[in-house]
Design a protein around this motif. Structure first.
Motif, short mmCIF file in Angstrom:
data_model
loop_
_atom_site.label_atom_id
_atom_site.label_comp_id
_atom_site.label_asym_id
_atom_site.label_seq_id
_atom_site.Cartn_x
_atom_site.Cartn_y
_atom_site.Cartn_z
N UNK A 137 0.80 -1.23 0.39
CA UNK A 137 -0.06 0.11 0.08
C UNK A 137 0.73 1.22 0.17
N UNK A 138 1.81 0.91 0.78
CA UNK A 138 3.02 2.43 0.78
C UNK A 138 4.19 2.08 0.14
N UNK A 139 4.71 1.12 -0.37
CA UNK A 139 5.92 1.36 -1.13
C UNK A 139 6.26 0.05 -1.94
N UNK A 140 7.12 0.70 -2.86
CA UNK A 140 7.88 -0.17 -3.74
C UNK A 140 9.00 -0.54 -3.49
N UNK A 141 8.97 -2.19 -3.47
CA UNK A 141 10.08 -2.44 -3.58
C UNK A 141 10.76 -3.65 -4.92
N UNK A 142 11.83 -3.12 -4.85
CA UNK A 142 12.95 -3.80 -6.63
C UNK A 142 13.51 -4.51 -6.45
N UNK A 143 14.06 -5.70 -6.58
CA UNK A 143 15.25 -6.44 -6.28
C UNK A 143 16.49 -6.17 -7.64
N UNK A 144 16.73 -5.76 -7.09
CA UNK A 144 18.69 -5.29 -8.48
C UNK A 144 19.70 -6.52 -8.03
N UNK A 145 20.46 -6.65 -9.30
CA UNK A 145 21.70 -8.04 -8.97
C UNK A 145 22.33 -7.40 -8.09
N UNK A 146 22.50 -6.34 -7.80
CA UNK A 146 23.42 -5.87 -6.45
C UNK A 146 22.58 -5.47 -5.56
#
Length: 76
Positions: A40-49
């Protein structure tokens, strides 16, 4: 443009990937269905590093990212 978390999630599920303009970053971000979690409040993106997390309210626009044959030098 105000982007809501549910709208962002629906577009990502529909398209599989989206580009985002986020107020705290100079460059657009690319997110994919397989590496992104939206609450509802955040976006979390997993990157390679690492992991990039930001507030949904910081998203100022979104669009579907596409490529053409010309992008890859394959036009007729």
């Amino acid at each position: 443009m105000v982007v809501e978390a549910d709208e962002l999630q629906a577009e990502l599920e529909s398209k599989g990937e989206l580009m985002l303009a986020v107020s705290e970053f100079e460059e657009p971000l690319e997110m994919h269905l397989h590496d992104t979690e939206i609450s509802d409040d955040t976006v979390r993106i997993e990157l390679t590093d690492g992991v990039l997390t930001f507030d949904v309210e910081e998203v100022v626009s979104m669009w579907h990212h596409t490529h053409s044959l010309a992008d890859f030098g394959l036009e007729d």
